[in-house]
Write an enzyme that holds these catalytic residues in place. Structure first.
Site, PDB file in Angstrom:
ATOM      1  N   TRP A 194       0.759  -1.287   0.198  1.00 59.05           N
ATOM      2  CA  TRP A 194      -0.122  -0.027  -0.118  1.00 59.05           C
ATOM      3  C   TRP A 194       0.844   1.185   0.158  1.00 59.05           C
ATOM      4  CZ3 TRP A 194      -1.689   2.888   4.806  1.00 59.05           C
ATOM      5  CH2 TRP A 194      -2.797   3.734   4.509  1.00 59.05           C
ATOM      6  N   ASP A 275      -0.494  -5.211   9.617  1.00 59.67           N
ATOM      7  CA  ASP A 275      -1.504  -4.241   9.097  1.00 59.67           C
ATOM      8  C   ASP A 275      -2.905  -4.732   8.716  1.00 59.67           C
ATOM      9  OD1 ASP A 275      -3.277  -2.006   8.130  1.00 59.67           O
ATOM     10  OD2 ASP A 275      -1.626  -1.778   6.677  1.00 59.67           O
ATOM     11  N   LYS A 311     -13.281  -0.256   5.871  1.00 59.41           N
ATOM     12  CA  LYS A 311     -13.643  -0.986   5.153  1.00 59.41           C
ATOM     13  C   LYS A 311     -14.801  -2.132   5.737  1.00 59.41           C
ATOM     14  CE  LYS A 311     -10.052   0.342   3.167  1.00 59.41           C
ATOM     15  NZ  LYS A 311      -9.354   0.741   1.886  1.00 59.41           N
TER      16      LYS A 311
END
Ligand code: KET
Length: 466
Positions: A194, A275, A311
């Site tokens: 990311w 993460d 999300k």
């Protein structure tokens, strides 16, 4: 006064200064260095009001004190949404940011979120400051959701949990902890990863390097390369791992591979740093998606885990997440937590309450919790549906014999198409398909109706642009 400021503002710097000279009869520019002059006069154009304030403002408008600040490039992910908004073509499609849309391509607020918000309104909850570490009820449920409520590390109170400003803020807080207490320690991040990971560690002044992860030849995991790079890293490095649904590749290690990764990390005394931004979104199951983290915790390892509810609970703009540090003793956990709070206080003081209450209500209430799981399953299912249809459309339209089945092997919100920068640009410039330049598309922004159009765009870009 206002009109004289205006006329000064439109004059050249030297003109306005000479007017100042005339008016006040006391300014000497010397070397002509404006900064030096401001300094000498101790006049800050933004706070000084009376005597020289009027003139100083005029100078500040003409030759900005911010002259040395160059224009920053647009963000590679969030900048895509800005470009999308500016496009008026009706065929346009935003597959840039990872944000869930309905089949009608509309943003989605989960029903459980609305229910929790109604409950909160009914209770008339206050808006006073939270403690620095966040909402206690949130911190409790977030660690339990991650690790399982009956996990030994929770029972033994060895987890330092601090509410963070979503995934990004939690990662940033952990980076600050590393910078302060592990000076010189390196963070190893996957290649690719990311995009914001690099920014986070750069801004926190934490050195990082990459380990091999993605193999374009197999469109799969470069497991040998990854293991070799983890072995070669300096002892005691932090290893950043994506808990599930690796972004951008959508390729995760198998359970057996996770075990081997854990072996090497233990051998090398590295510290795993997870993460977890997609718990529940990869497989539709919260527990299955936390298996990697739980495997490491079960080995008795110390580890860091950043969580995000952007999300899985659709709380993007509420900025709700957490940093968890699993320590080998209660004592260490208490000290780590105290230092995380100490780092948070001067950065943002304390976190926002709204999202924390939503999570605490949804996870803490068995009925809402079950409803959430069903909604998450629905979202994950819709994404799987468009993934399949995109593959079918590509296979039907592309007569070259290229095998597109890698798309079906990827999991989570994204597909890593393999399109290069020029091909990705063609997707946007010619087809109005907005995506990141690394070839990633967010399937969460796609619907069944647009799959064929997207397949046309991909086939054209892949074969006609080199
Ligand atoms: N980690 C990963 C791997 C990740 O993809 C994101 C967000 C985050 C953390 C942080 O999300 P937060 O909202 O701060 O909890 N990714 C999407 C959005 C973004 O770039 O900010 C994305 O990749 O599109």
């Amino acid at each position: 006064m206002a009109s004289s400021m205006l006329s000064l503002a439109s004059a050249s710097p030297s003109a306005s200064l000479s007017m100042h000279d005339t008016l006040k009869g006391k300014v000497r520019l010397g070397s002509g260095n404006l900064t030096a002059w401001f300094h000498k006069e101790k006049s800050n154009p933004f706070i000084n009001t009376k005597s020289s304030g009027r003139i100083s403002m005029a100078v500040a408008v003409n030759v900005s004190r911010f002259e040395g600040i160059t224009m920053a490039p647009p963000d590679p992910i969030l900048g895509v949404s800005e470009a999308f908004k500016a496009d008026n073509d009706e065929k346009k499609l935003n597959l840039g940011v990872g944000a869930y849309r309905t089949e009608e391509l509309q943003p989605y607020v989960l029903n459980v979120v609305k229910k929790a918000e109604n409950l909160m309104l009914e209770r008339g909850e206050y808006k006073e400051y939270l403690p620095i570490e966040g909402l206690a009820a949130f911190n409790k449920v977030t660690a339990e959701l991650l690790l399982g409520a009956d996990n030994t590390v929770i029972k033994q109170q060895r987890v330092a949990t601090v509410q963070g400003l979503s995934g990004t803020g939690s990662l940033r807080l952990a980076a600050a902890l590393i910078e302060r207490y592990f000076p010189g320690a390196k963070v190893l991040i996957s290649s690719p990863t990311w995009g914001n990971h690099k920014n986070i560690f750069n801004d926190a002044r934490v050195p990082w390097s990459e380990y091999r992860y993605y193999d374009p030849k197999t469109v799969g995991l470069d497991f040998e390369g990854m293991i070799a790079d983890l072995k070669a890293a300096p002892e005691g490095s932090f290893i950043l791992l994506h808990g599930c649904a690796h972004n951008p590749t959508g390729i995760d290690p198998t359970p057996e591979q996770w075990e081997k990764i854990a072996d090497v990390i233990q051998e090398k005394n590295h510290i795993p740093f997870f993460d977890v931004a997609y718990q529940g979104f990869a497989s539709g199951s919260l527990d299955a998606d936390a298996a990697s983290v739980r495997l490491f915790a079960a080995r008795g390892m110390e580890l860091l885990v950043a969580q995000s509810y952007s999300k899985n609970l659709g709380l993007y703009a509420e900025r709700i997440g957490a940093i968890n540090v699993i320590c080998s003793s209660v004592d260490a956990a208490a000290r780590v937590k105290s230092q995380l709070k100490r780092l948070a206080r001067p950065m943002y003081s304390n976190p926002p309450v709204h999202g924390a209450r939503i999570v605490a209500n949804v996870v803490g209430d068995p009925t809402l919790f079950d409803e959430w799981k069903a909604e998450m399953d629905m979202m994950a299912g819709r994404i799987k549906g468009v993934r399949q249809k995109l593959f079918d459309s590509l296979s039907a339209k592309d007569k070259s014999g290229k095998d597109w089945s890698f798309i079906l092997k990827q999991i989570g919100m994204f597909s890593f198409t393999g399109l290069n920068k020029a091909q990705s640009e063609n997707m946007t410039n010619k087809w109005h398909v907005y995506m990141t330049k690394d070839g990633r598309i967010s399937l969460a922004g796609l619907n069944l109706a647009k799959c064929e159009y997207l397949a046309d765009a991909i086939v054209d870009s892949y074969h006609n642009v080199s």
